[in-house]
Write an enzyme that holds these catalytic residues in place. Structure first.
Site, short mmCIF file in Angstrom:
data_model
loop_
_atom_site.label_atom_id
_atom_site.label_comp_id
_atom_site.label_asym_id
_atom_site.label_seq_id
_atom_site.Cartn_x
_atom_site.Cartn_y
_atom_site.Cartn_z
N LYS A 12 47.69 33.79 34.48
CA LYS A 12 47.04 33.92 33.03
C LYS A 12 47.06 35.10 32.27
O LYS A 12 47.54 35.12 30.94
CB LYS A 12 45.54 33.53 33.06
CG LYS A 12 45.25 32.20 33.82
CD LYS A 12 43.78 32.19 33.93
CE LYS A 12 42.80 32.94 34.71
NZ LYS A 12 42.93 33.35 36.26
N ARG A 41 34.09 29.85 32.81
CA ARG A 41 34.25 29.59 34.16
C ARG A 41 33.45 28.80 34.64
O ARG A 41 33.13 28.40 35.99
CB ARG A 41 34.27 31.07 34.88
CG ARG A 41 35.53 31.55 35.36
CD ARG A 41 35.28 32.84 35.70
NE ARG A 41 36.05 33.47 36.93
CZ ARG A 41 37.23 34.48 36.44
NH1 ARG A 41 37.26 34.74 35.15
NH2 ARG A 41 37.82 34.85 37.40
N ARG A 78 49.82 41.81 44.10
CA ARG A 78 49.39 42.71 42.91
C ARG A 78 48.44 43.95 43.23
O ARG A 78 48.36 44.74 42.38
CB ARG A 78 48.62 41.74 41.89
CG ARG A 78 47.79 42.20 40.64
CD ARG A 78 47.42 41.24 39.70
NE ARG A 78 45.99 40.79 40.14
CZ ARG A 78 45.37 39.97 39.46
NH1 ARG A 78 45.83 39.21 38.53
NH2 ARG A 78 44.15 39.54 39.69
N ARG A 127 42.91 46.98 42.24
CA ARG A 127 41.59 46.08 42.40
C ARG A 127 41.30 45.80 43.68
O ARG A 127 42.06 45.21 44.43
CB ARG A 127 41.87 44.72 41.49
CG ARG A 127 41.89 44.92 39.88
CD ARG A 127 42.22 43.76 39.19
NE ARG A 127 41.38 42.64 39.56
CZ ARG A 127 41.15 41.50 39.14
NH1 ARG A 127 42.14 41.12 37.92
NH2 ARG A 127 40.32 40.54 39.14
N ARG A 159 37.00 33.89 46.09
CA ARG A 159 37.23 33.82 44.74
C ARG A 159 37.87 32.53 44.57
O ARG A 159 37.58 31.70 43.68
CB ARG A 159 38.21 34.90 44.18
CG ARG A 159 37.39 36.17 43.94
CD ARG A 159 38.83 37.36 43.77
NE ARG A 159 39.35 37.36 42.40
CZ ARG A 159 40.54 38.11 42.42
NH1 ARG A 159 40.96 38.70 43.48
NH2 ARG A 159 41.08 38.08 41.11
P1 AMP Z 1 39.49 38.08 36.42
O1 AMP Z 1 39.97 39.42 36.02
O2 AMP Z 1 39.33 36.89 35.50
O3 AMP Z 1 40.06 37.55 38.01
O4 AMP Z 1 37.94 38.26 36.70
C1 AMP Z 1 37.59 39.03 37.80
C2 AMP Z 1 35.97 39.21 38.13
O5 AMP Z 1 35.19 39.16 36.92
C3 AMP Z 1 35.57 37.53 38.60
O6 AMP Z 1 35.85 37.57 40.05
C4 AMP Z 1 34.01 37.57 38.25
O7 AMP Z 1 33.22 38.31 39.22
C5 AMP Z 1 33.99 38.43 36.97
N1 AMP Z 1 34.38 37.40 35.63
C6 AMP Z 1 35.53 37.28 34.96
N2 AMP Z 1 35.25 36.44 33.99
C7 AMP Z 1 34.22 35.72 34.14
C8 AMP Z 1 33.31 34.75 33.87
N3 AMP Z 1 33.74 34.09 32.87
N4 AMP Z 1 32.20 34.57 34.19
C9 AMP Z 1 31.85 35.02 35.29
N5 AMP Z 1 32.26 36.04 35.90
C10 AMP Z 1 33.38 36.58 35.42
#
Ligand code: AMP
Length: 193
Positions: free
Chosen positions: A14, A89, A128, A134, A146
């Site tokens: 994404k 989400r 990654r 991360r 996840r």
């Molecule tokens: P990402 O970078 O999109 O993989 O997000 C990393 C982490 O941020 C996720 O595993 C969640 O803990 C938190 N997170 C990101 N976006 C959301 C969302 N829309 N709702 C809830 N938690 C989020």
């Protein structure tokens, strides 16, 4: 305005694709994951709340996430549209996004789901981790959590927009350019219609 949701499991590409799409379509990329990481880096109160949750792979509560997203959208009113990455989400987040856009007589244009197999996701995220730094990419059990959270709480988002006739699904494996061209085709055919 063009309001796209770029959807898919963690590691489906994404972020990579959003970076290319914003250039082509002149949209603002909003990644809630990036926003949280920036809050954590700046040691804000919001960042402190999100930090522990993010390291486990669970979702940050809707109220916090929606408030942060809302601020970002309201701070950038003069754009041609948005690419939402990692948001919504959950179903309450879909409802909050619809409400926010409707305040400006806007709506979600299209949700594009990137389909990638689980095995490939684990491989990509572990790879990654070497450059992202991360912690949630570096540990296979967190990655698996996840993916489970994605299936339980986030997949219904794609069905929510499917019922509105707004979801399209695209094969997310192949080269970056191949996937980009599939995404562009979907966007072009929707915008023209
Ligand atoms: P990402 O970078 O999109 O993989 O997000 C990393 C982490 O941020 C996720 O595993 C969640 O803990 C938190 N997170 C990101 N976006 C959301 C969302 N829309 N709702 C809830 N938690 C989020």
């Amino acid at each position: 305005m063009v309001n796209l949701i770029l959807f898919g499991p963690p590691g489906s590409g994404k972020g990579t694709q959003a970076a290319k799409l914003v250039e082509k379509y002149n949209l603002l990329h909003i990644s809630t994951g990036d926003l949280f990481r920036s809050e954590i880096k700046n040691e804000t109160a919001l960042g402190l709340k999100a930090k522990h949750i993010m390291t486990t792979g669970e979702l940050v509560p809707d109220e916090i996430t929606v408030g942060m997203l809302r601020n970002k959208v309201l701070a950038n009113p003069d754009v041609e549209g948005y690419i939402f990455d990692g948001f919504p989400r959950t179903i309450p987040q879909c409802e909050a996004l619809n409400q926010l856009l409707s305040e400006n007589s806007e709506e979600v244009t299209l949700l594009i789901e990137l389909e990638v197999e689980d095995e490939e996701i684990v491989k990509r995220l572990l790879h990654r981790a070497k450059t992202s730094g991360r912690a949630d990419d570096a540990d296979e059990s967190i990655i698996k959590n996840r993916l489970e959270v994605y299936k339980a709480e986030t997949v219904p988002v794609s069905d929510f927009y499917d019922k509105l006739g707004k979801t399209v699904r695209v094969h997310g494996q192949g080269t970056i350019d191949e996937v980009f061209s599939r995404l562009s085709n979907e966007i072009d055919s929707t915008i023209v219609c």
